[in-house]
Design a protein around this motif. Sequence first.
Motif, mmCIF file in Angstrom:
data_model
loop_
_atom_site.group_PDB
_atom_site.id
_atom_site.type_symbol
_atom_site.label_atom_id
_atom_site.label_comp_id
_atom_site.label_asym_id
_atom_site.label_seq_id
_atom_site.Cartn_x
_atom_site.Cartn_y
_atom_site.Cartn_z
ATOM 1 N N LEU A 95 1.660 7.250 53.416
ATOM 2 C CA LEU A 95 1.621 8.312 52.171
ATOM 3 C C LEU A 95 2.103 7.793 50.610
ATOM 4 O O LEU A 95 1.908 8.195 49.785
ATOM 5 C CB LEU A 95 2.518 9.882 52.211
ATOM 6 C CG LEU A 95 3.562 10.421 51.406
ATOM 7 C CD1 LEU A 95 1.760 11.364 50.982
ATOM 8 C CD2 LEU A 95 4.163 11.583 52.049
ATOM 9 N N SER A 96 2.802 6.564 50.883
ATOM 10 C CA SER A 96 3.494 5.938 49.695
ATOM 11 C C SER A 96 2.502 5.529 49.107
ATOM 12 O O SER A 96 2.379 3.649 49.332
ATOM 13 C CB SER A 96 5.430 5.038 50.164
ATOM 14 O OG SER A 96 5.194 4.597 49.231
ATOM 15 N N ARG A 97 2.753 4.562 47.846
ATOM 16 C CA ARG A 97 1.556 4.633 46.660
ATOM 17 C C ARG A 97 2.391 3.153 46.779
ATOM 18 O O ARG A 97 1.751 2.020 46.791
ATOM 19 C CB ARG A 97 1.609 4.596 45.269
ATOM 20 C CG ARG A 97 0.680 4.487 44.210
ATOM 21 C CD ARG A 97 -0.806 3.065 45.269
ATOM 22 N NE ARG A 97 -1.679 4.085 45.734
ATOM 23 C CZ ARG A 97 -2.607 4.111 46.288
ATOM 24 N NH1 ARG A 97 -3.075 2.687 46.405
ATOM 25 N NH2 ARG A 97 -3.337 4.703 47.063
ATOM 26 N N THR A 98 3.754 2.784 46.943
ATOM 27 C CA THR A 98 4.435 1.814 46.371
ATOM 28 C C THR A 98 3.886 0.997 47.682
ATOM 29 O O THR A 98 3.174 -0.314 47.651
ATOM 30 C CB THR A 98 5.651 1.542 46.401
ATOM 31 O OG1 THR A 98 5.637 2.530 45.623
ATOM 32 C CG2 THR A 98 6.304 0.753 46.375
ATOM 33 N N ASN A 107 -3.683 2.079 61.733
ATOM 34 C CA ASN A 107 -2.415 1.883 61.276
ATOM 35 C C ASN A 107 -1.941 2.856 60.751
ATOM 36 O O ASN A 107 -2.047 3.298 59.724
ATOM 37 C CB ASN A 107 -2.044 0.785 60.876
ATOM 38 C CG ASN A 107 -0.935 0.328 60.638
ATOM 39 O OD1 ASN A 107 0.468 1.311 61.238
ATOM 40 N ND2 ASN A 107 -0.383 -0.763 60.024
ATOM 41 N N LEU A 108 -1.058 3.864 61.149
ATOM 42 C CA LEU A 108 -0.370 5.242 60.993
ATOM 43 C C LEU A 108 0.973 4.855 60.660
ATOM 44 O O LEU A 108 1.180 3.997 60.919
ATOM 45 C CB LEU A 108 -0.397 6.392 61.971
ATOM 46 C CG LEU A 108 -2.041 6.986 62.200
ATOM 47 C CD1 LEU A 108 -2.255 7.819 64.145
ATOM 48 C CD2 LEU A 108 -2.202 7.511 61.163
ATOM 49 N N PHE A 109 1.286 5.874 59.169
ATOM 50 C CA PHE A 109 2.743 5.359 59.234
ATOM 51 C C PHE A 109 2.855 4.516 58.884
ATOM 52 O O PHE A 109 3.651 3.251 59.080
ATOM 53 C CB PHE A 109 3.575 6.070 59.982
ATOM 54 C CG PHE A 109 4.160 7.419 59.955
ATOM 55 C CD1 PHE A 109 3.894 8.439 59.340
ATOM 56 C CD2 PHE A 109 3.687 7.725 60.826
ATOM 57 C CE1 PHE A 109 3.960 10.315 59.610
ATOM 58 C CE2 PHE A 109 3.354 9.149 61.431
ATOM 59 C CZ PHE A 109 3.230 10.301 60.860
ATOM 60 N N ALA A 110 1.764 3.646 58.007
ATOM 61 C CA ALA A 110 1.965 1.585 57.631
ATOM 62 C C ALA A 110 2.897 0.917 57.579
ATOM 63 O O ALA A 110 2.515 0.064 57.668
ATOM 64 C CB ALA A 110 0.252 1.294 57.327
ATOM 65 N N MET A 136 5.124 15.752 51.847
ATOM 66 C CA MET A 136 4.542 16.288 52.723
ATOM 67 C C MET A 136 4.733 17.672 52.541
ATOM 68 O O MET A 136 5.879 18.454 52.472
ATOM 69 C CB MET A 136 5.826 15.696 53.861
ATOM 70 C CG MET A 136 5.219 13.719 54.150
ATOM 71 S SD MET A 136 6.720 13.563 55.294
ATOM 72 C CE MET A 136 5.513 14.804 56.983
ATOM 73 N N ARG A 137 3.800 18.423 53.534
ATOM 74 C CA ARG A 137 4.197 19.709 53.464
ATOM 75 C C ARG A 137 4.797 20.464 54.626
ATOM 76 O O ARG A 137 5.743 21.143 54.424
ATOM 77 C CB ARG A 137 2.445 20.394 53.642
ATOM 78 C CG ARG A 137 2.113 21.565 53.688
ATOM 79 C CD ARG A 137 0.283 22.292 53.671
ATOM 80 N NE ARG A 137 -0.251 21.653 52.867
ATOM 81 C CZ ARG A 137 -1.156 22.052 53.446
ATOM 82 N NH1 ARG A 137 -1.222 22.271 53.830
ATOM 83 N NH2 ARG A 137 -1.866 21.125 51.952
ATOM 84 N N ASP A 138 4.686 19.418 55.200
ATOM 85 C CA ASP A 138 6.143 19.854 56.546
ATOM 86 C C ASP A 138 6.544 18.301 56.834
ATOM 87 O O ASP A 138 6.408 17.535 56.696
ATOM 88 C CB ASP A 138 5.356 20.101 57.628
ATOM 89 C CG ASP A 138 4.021 20.875 58.366
ATOM 90 O OD1 ASP A 138 4.396 21.941 57.475
ATOM 91 O OD2 ASP A 138 3.048 20.970 58.225
ATOM 92 N N GLN A 167 -3.835 6.883 51.000
ATOM 93 C CA GLN A 167 -2.918 7.167 50.332
ATOM 94 C C GLN A 167 -2.797 9.017 50.739
ATOM 95 O O GLN A 167 -3.410 10.083 50.364
ATOM 96 C CB GLN A 167 -2.777 6.961 49.000
ATOM 97 C CG GLN A 167 -1.106 7.512 49.198
ATOM 98 C CD GLN A 167 -0.794 7.188 47.628
ATOM 99 O OE1 GLN A 167 -1.827 7.700 45.962
ATOM 100 N NE2 GLN A 167 0.375 8.347 46.782
ATOM 101 N N ALA A 168 -2.488 8.414 51.973
ATOM 102 C CA ALA A 168 -2.258 10.422 52.630
ATOM 103 C C ALA A 168 -1.182 11.053 53.329
ATOM 104 O O ALA A 168 -0.256 9.641 54.069
ATOM 105 C CB ALA A 168 -3.670 10.988 53.415
ATOM 106 N N ASP A 169 -0.735 11.794 53.351
ATOM 107 C CA ASP A 169 0.002 12.180 54.616
ATOM 108 C C ASP A 169 -0.011 11.977 56.056
ATOM 109 O O ASP A 169 -1.820 12.790 56.714
ATOM 110 C CB ASP A 169 0.562 13.873 53.767
ATOM 111 C CG ASP A 169 1.557 14.958 54.899
ATOM 112 O OD1 ASP A 169 1.452 13.879 56.660
ATOM 113 O OD2 ASP A 169 2.571 16.123 54.842
ATOM 114 N N CYS A 170 0.734 11.614 57.040
ATOM 115 C CA CYS A 170 -0.527 10.898 58.100
ATOM 116 C C CYS A 170 -0.910 12.701 58.250
ATOM 117 O O CYS A 170 -1.074 12.437 59.639
ATOM 118 C CB CYS A 170 1.035 9.977 58.816
ATOM 119 S SG CYS A 170 0.445 8.865 57.942
#
Length: 733
Positions: free
Chosen positions: A600-603, A575-578, A659-661, A626-629
């Motif tokens: 990406l969001s910890r919340t 599940n990406l951008f979950a 996010m880096r990009d 928790q990561a930039d997808c």
Amino acid sequence: MNPTHRFFATAPLGLELLLAQELRDLGIPEVAEAKAGVAFGGDLETAYRVCLWTRLANRVLLPIAQFPADSPEALYAGAARIEWADHMDAEATFAVDFAANRSQITHTLFGAQRVKDAVVDYFRARSGTRPSVDLAEPEIRINLYLDRDLATASIDLSGDSLHKRGYRLDGGKAPLKENLAAAILLRAGWPKFAAAGGQFIDPMCGSGTLPIEAALMAANVAPGLRRSWFGFLGWRGHRAGLWQTLRDEAQAQAQAGLEHLPPIVGYDIDRTAVHTALANVERAGLRGRVHIERKAMAEARPRLAHGLVVANPPYGERLGEEETLVPLYTGLGATLREHFQGWQAAVFTGNPELAFKLGIRARRFYALYNGALECKLFNFEIAPERFFTPREGGPPSEAQRQHSALFRQTRAIDVHSGGAAMVANRLRKNLKNLGRWAKQEGISCYRLYDADLPEYAVAVDLYQGEQLWAQVQEYEAPATVDPAKAEHRCLEALAAIQAVLELPPAQIFLKTRRRQKGTAQYEKQAESGRFFVVEEGGCQFWVNFEDYLDTGLFLDHRPVRLMIQREAQGKSFLNLFAYTGTATVHAIRGGASATTTVDLSRTYLDWAGRNLELNGMRGHQHELIQADCLEWLAEAVRGSWRYDLVFLDPPTFSSSKRMRDTLDVQRDHVGLIRQCVALLAPGGKLLFSTNHRRFKLDTEALADLRIEDISRRTLPKDFERDARIHRCWAISR
């Protein structure tokens, strides 16, 4: 054979359905609800029986003529053509009640005067004598109702309003009308408690109206039995013998019923109110059967293990009174929670915000009118699982003050006319159709209304948990719309939502939805920290109506989540951008062997974890990352991760600082899809979804993949008004 007539029983707004059922219970088959009343058919005995037995109606009218009256002259001429000698003597006293709606004649006193002149002139021309006007106690009361310039003339068989039972002389400071009190008791379920021998307590009884009406109802005493006058007694069509027979029958039933009256008690701290209540009990013939005592509300105690508490506390109509009444409501709630567990309660108030201070969650809510003021009746089960701690002390937050002020303004909106009536009608229609569909499909959260009337641009989403909540999203009005007009339309919509859904303001949440950029839709809007549990497809989810623009559950993706649940058996799921992990919960519910949830969001990842915990889904095989997808995908493709089922639902645009990009779904979707396909195990499937309204899938760049557009299959019935709400594709190698 007795002639059949058409009658009309008038009632306060909000009591029409109750009155219709009451008439059916009296054995009257031809009943039709209308605004502010009920039409019914039958003979004269039927009308007499309604006058004697109705607990809810104000008047019973016998229409005798109908004619067009678009001018004072037409009104006079039409009234003069009626054969008044069939209904009254030339020497009788009479009065005229006049009301008009959507007609040329609007002045009620002038309209009544023209009808009075027609009646007097009719008899003067016929016999040389004329009847006299008596506004206080006329022998005949004539009712003339003018609707769209069509006049209906009726004989008022009740004479005086039927809410006047004949037992109350002094109503105290703010008395309830007797028929409103009866409606409260019916909505509270008192007949069921009375039949089972349950006790009745009113801890703030005032002049005793609620305990007296409770006793009359429990003993099956006809409400009109102690009245000395009805309008039909001075009417020439009156049948005295028939009326006496009905009275004798009612008297016999009352005597039998009073012998089996359950305990009925009223308390009040005010000495004058207690004195008045005792006198009213005496006049009602209930001495020794209804107990009235001077006692503080906090000292009220039950005598039996089960029963009903009904209270009508003050609710502070004037500015500033609300705060002084908070201790009264919190005290009432404390008394109920501490001493009345196992009972049920009903609290009638014109201020739903004060009802929240009781600390008991209502199981049902009804809208009733006390005069022109819309009030609410809350029904409670007094059980620990329904208790909560109301917000204590300190001034309300700015958001709370704005919410209260907004809903106070809706009290002035008439939901039976204008734009509010239009919205209410559409809501009722949608509720009937979508409500039936949702029940059949087992759906508890769905969109009820989505700017169906373009000028009322709001979306209304219903969330059913331990109670019903409505999330209202106001679409930002274009610059061409006058802000004052847009604000008034929003108030009309809110008033209609309250009336149709029968929800207090505490269960309605309003947001203004503006065009969002980047992660703005995910940014915090408030700090309430209040979460509620709802259900979908056998899964439970935490939702939040106040702190974020969205609630944590995207309703338009319901079919996609259910599809994932159906296809997940024995599969690994990504599940990406979950967001809040709702798709992951569905996958696990469907039997997924392992899941990976990335955001990406910890919340929101913590929220996803709470959703998994809520459903008892634990274990190292269900991973939250928790990561930039974008970065995670690039790394995963180089690694050994492989999945049988992938759900990719990226935002339209994102430029988070972490996010880096940046992400632009139109620009970047080909690369995203190819990376996800690279993660598919043999036979695996990617579900790609986007809410970008102008999105175009680059099929040429993805020509080597098998792509199936499943947008129509994933569009739920409650979002059919807007086919562009999202697009969805099933993609595989």
